[in-house]
Design a protein around this motif. Sequence first.
Motif, PDB file in Angstrom:
ATOM      1  N   HIS A   1       1.010  -1.345  -0.124  1.00  0.00           N
ATOM      2  CA  HIS A   1       0.084   0.187   0.014  1.00  0.00           C
ATOM      3  C   HIS A   1       1.093   1.301  -0.139  1.00  0.00           C
ATOM      4  N   ARG A   2       1.786   1.374   0.775  1.00  0.00           N
ATOM      5  CA  ARG A   2       2.867   2.590   0.783  1.00  0.00           C
ATOM      6  C   ARG A   2       3.414   2.648  -0.516  1.00  0.00           C
ATOM      7  N   LYS A   3       3.947   1.482  -1.171  1.00  0.00           N
ATOM      8  CA  LYS A   3       4.443   1.637  -2.284  1.00  0.00           C
ATOM      9  C   LYS A   3       3.734   2.513  -3.557  1.00  0.00           C
ATOM     10  N   HIS A   4       2.396   1.664  -3.554  1.00  0.00           N
ATOM     11  CA  HIS A   4       1.313   2.313  -4.281  1.00  0.00           C
ATOM     12  C   HIS A   4       1.205   3.870  -4.078  1.00  0.00           C
ATOM     13  N   MET A   5       1.047   4.243  -2.897  1.00  0.00           N
ATOM     14  CA  MET A   5       0.766   5.484  -2.415  1.00  0.00           C
ATOM     15  C   MET A   5       2.041   6.413  -2.813  1.00  0.00           C
ATOM     16  N   TYR A   6       3.206   5.814  -2.698  1.00  0.00           N
ATOM     17  CA  TYR A   6       4.296   7.028  -3.142  1.00  0.00           C
ATOM     18  C   TYR A   6       4.293   6.880  -4.626  1.00  0.00           C
ATOM     19  N   ARG A   7       4.028   5.947  -5.231  1.00  0.00           N
ATOM     20  CA  ARG A   7       4.132   5.962  -6.806  1.00  0.00           C
ATOM     21  C   ARG A   7       3.029   7.082  -7.434  1.00  0.00           C
ATOM     22  N   ASN A   8       1.796   6.889  -6.830  1.00  0.00           N
ATOM     23  CA  ASN A   8       0.731   7.895  -7.196  1.00  0.00           C
ATOM     24  C   ASN A   8       0.991   9.341  -6.868  1.00  0.00           C
ATOM     25  N   ALA A   9       1.838   9.428  -5.678  1.00  0.00           N
ATOM     26  CA  ALA A   9       2.274  10.972  -5.290  1.00  0.00           C
ATOM     27  C   ALA A   9       3.198  11.380  -6.483  1.00  0.00           C
ATOM     28  N   ALA A  10       4.394  10.676  -6.737  1.00  0.00           N
ATOM     29  CA  ALA A  10       5.289  10.724  -7.749  1.00  0.00           C
ATOM     30  C   ALA A  10       4.466  11.130  -9.027  1.00  0.00           C
ATOM     31  N   ALA A  11       3.537  10.279  -9.449  1.00  0.00           N
ATOM     32  CA  ALA A  11       2.945  10.657 -10.732  1.00  0.00           C
ATOM     33  C   ALA A  11       2.226  11.971 -10.707  1.00  0.00           C
ATOM     34  N   ARG A  12       1.677  12.221  -9.611  1.00  0.00           N
ATOM     35  CA  ARG A  12       0.973  13.599  -9.326  1.00  0.00           C
ATOM     36  C   ARG A  12       1.721  14.827  -9.478  1.00  0.00           C
ATOM     37  N   ILE A  13       3.007  14.704  -8.934  1.00  0.00           N
ATOM     38  CA  ILE A  13       3.988  15.712  -8.826  1.00  0.00           C
ATOM     39  C   ILE A  13       4.661  15.831 -10.250  1.00  0.00           C
ATOM     40  N   VAL A  14       4.998  14.946 -11.075  1.00  0.00           N
ATOM     41  CA  VAL A  14       5.470  14.900 -12.353  1.00  0.00           C
ATOM     42  C   VAL A  14       4.443  15.475 -13.255  1.00  0.00           C
ATOM     43  N   ARG A  15       3.346  15.145 -13.259  1.00  0.00           N
ATOM     44  CA  ARG A  15       2.268  15.511 -14.168  1.00  0.00           C
ATOM     45  C   ARG A  15       1.997  17.203 -14.032  1.00  0.00           C
ATOM     46  N   VAL A  16       2.244  17.806 -13.010  1.00  0.00           N
ATOM     47  CA  VAL A  16       2.201  19.054 -13.111  1.00  0.00           C
ATOM     48  C   VAL A  16       3.308  20.020 -13.048  1.00  0.00           C
ATOM     49  N   ALA A  17       4.609  19.327 -12.648  1.00  0.00           N
ATOM     50  CA  ALA A  17       5.692  20.256 -12.688  1.00  0.00           C
ATOM     51  C   ALA A  17       6.693  20.121 -13.988  1.00  0.00           C
ATOM     52  N   GLY A  18       7.417  21.230 -14.135  1.00  0.00           N
ATOM     53  CA  GLY A  18       8.233  21.183 -15.343  1.00  0.00           C
ATOM     54  C   GLY A  18       9.754  21.277 -14.603  1.00  0.00           C
ATOM     55  N   LEU A  19       9.907  21.727 -13.454  1.00  0.00           N
ATOM     56  CA  LEU A  19      11.077  21.800 -12.598  1.00  0.00           C
ATOM     57  C   LEU A  19      10.738  20.990 -11.177  1.00  0.00           C
ATOM     58  N   ILE A  20      11.646  19.934 -10.737  1.00  0.00           N
ATOM     59  CA  ILE A  20      11.421  19.499  -9.434  1.00  0.00           C
ATOM     60  C   ILE A  20      12.612  19.636  -8.684  1.00  0.00           C
ATOM     61  N   GLY A  21      12.543  20.334  -7.577  1.00  0.00           N
ATOM     62  CA  GLY A  21      13.576  20.353  -6.561  1.00  0.00           C
ATOM     63  C   GLY A  21      13.137  19.673  -5.232  1.00  0.00           C
ATOM     64  N   ILE A  22      14.205  18.543  -4.996  1.00  0.00           N
ATOM     65  CA  ILE A  22      13.919  17.645  -3.921  1.00  0.00           C
ATOM     66  C   ILE A  22      15.313  18.073  -2.848  1.00  0.00           C
ATOM     67  N   LYS A  23      14.813  17.935  -1.584  1.00  0.00           N
ATOM     68  CA  LYS A  23      15.885  17.984  -0.530  1.00  0.00           C
ATOM     69  C   LYS A  23      16.699  16.776  -0.510  1.00  0.00           C
ATOM     70  N   ASP A  24      18.088  17.324  -0.566  1.00  0.00           N
ATOM     71  CA  ASP A  24      18.930  16.150  -0.437  1.00  0.00           C
ATOM     72  C   ASP A  24      19.432  15.665   0.793  1.00  0.00           C
ATOM     73  N   THR A  25      18.452  15.131   1.713  1.00  0.00           N
ATOM     74  CA  THR A  25      18.656  14.635   3.119  1.00  0.00           C
ATOM     75  C   THR A  25      19.362  13.399   3.252  1.00  0.00           C
ATOM     76  N   ASP A  26      20.190  13.366   4.393  1.00  0.00           N
ATOM     77  CA  ASP A  26      20.875  11.997   4.692  1.00  0.00           C
ATOM     78  C   ASP A  26      19.857  11.490   5.894  1.00  0.00           C
ATOM     79  N   PHE A  27      19.193  10.605   5.464  1.00  0.00           N
ATOM     80  CA  PHE A  27      17.988  10.153   6.533  1.00  0.00           C
ATOM     81  C   PHE A  27      18.581   9.404   7.760  1.00  0.00           C
ATOM     82  N   ARG A  28      19.954   9.133   7.469  1.00  0.00           N
ATOM     83  CA  ARG A  28      20.565   8.185   8.617  1.00  0.00           C
ATOM     84  C   ARG A  28      20.983   9.144   9.503  1.00  0.00           C
ATOM     85  N   GLN A  29      21.459  10.138   9.093  1.00  0.00           N
ATOM     86  CA  GLN A  29      21.936  11.308  10.064  1.00  0.00           C
ATOM     87  C   GLN A  29      20.650  11.775  11.195  1.00  0.00           C
ATOM     88  N   LEU A  30      19.468  12.003  10.293  1.00  0.00           N
ATOM     89  CA  LEU A  30      18.470  12.188  11.266  1.00  0.00           C
ATOM     90  C   LEU A  30      17.595  11.428  12.353  1.00  0.00           C
TER      91      LEU A  30
END
Length: 234
Positions: free
Chosen positions: A158-187
């Motif tokens: 379910h989580r994978k399906h949800m994330y794929r849908n979110a990615a598709a929704r973002i890419v559908r409307v965006a010409g430029l995508i900026g993502i924060k390059d976070t090191d999750f291990r440090q957090l």
Amino acid sequence: ASEPLPELPVKAVGIDFGFRVVRTEDGGKGLRVATISFGDKVEYVTLDSSWLARIDRSERLRSELDRMSTLFWEQVKPLISEDALSQLEEDDWFKVLAGKVRRSKAAYTSLLVKLCEAHNRQDAPLGEEVDAMMQTFRREALKTWEQAHHIKRRALDHRKHMYRNAAARIVRVAGLIGIKDTDFRQLAALDDGAGNETDLVKTARANRTMAAPSELRMAIEQTAKREKRELIKV
């Protein structure tokens, strides 16, 4: 400076990732994985309380399996003494597994289940009463493991399906995508300053594992590449 700047995309989207516990609209507890800024509005990717309840159910079943295995391990160790195994050949598979169980420092469910299976296949060398106890443990252990595995597998799908849908929704409307390059291990590697693990560390690590923000980030990166959208890491 010698060339004109490219035209800005119709819409630029910025995405920040994390694993923060929040209150959902229905008053329950959710796990926020990403904040998405579309310029004119902000949306969130949140794992809701029902998803967290499924994960909690799976973890409680695994804890019950650990408790069950520890109890059985303590019961069976005295029964597989050297005297009890002396009549068996050195290469007897049950004797080999029994030796591993006796030397183990903890109750390993998979090893105990194999021991029970070997005892039954080899005509119950420790007797029918012991075999009945072993097969009861084996059935209950496998049943509990299958329940925990099934619940968690469905939650992760379910989580994978949800994330794929979110990615598709973002890419559908965006010409430029900026993502924060976070090191999750440090957090999730906070401590008390002296290198000692605290309750905050355990909570952060558990939330990071459940949220799996890197899985969402990868889904966005792959979708952007496939749809030929420009993506930058900030």
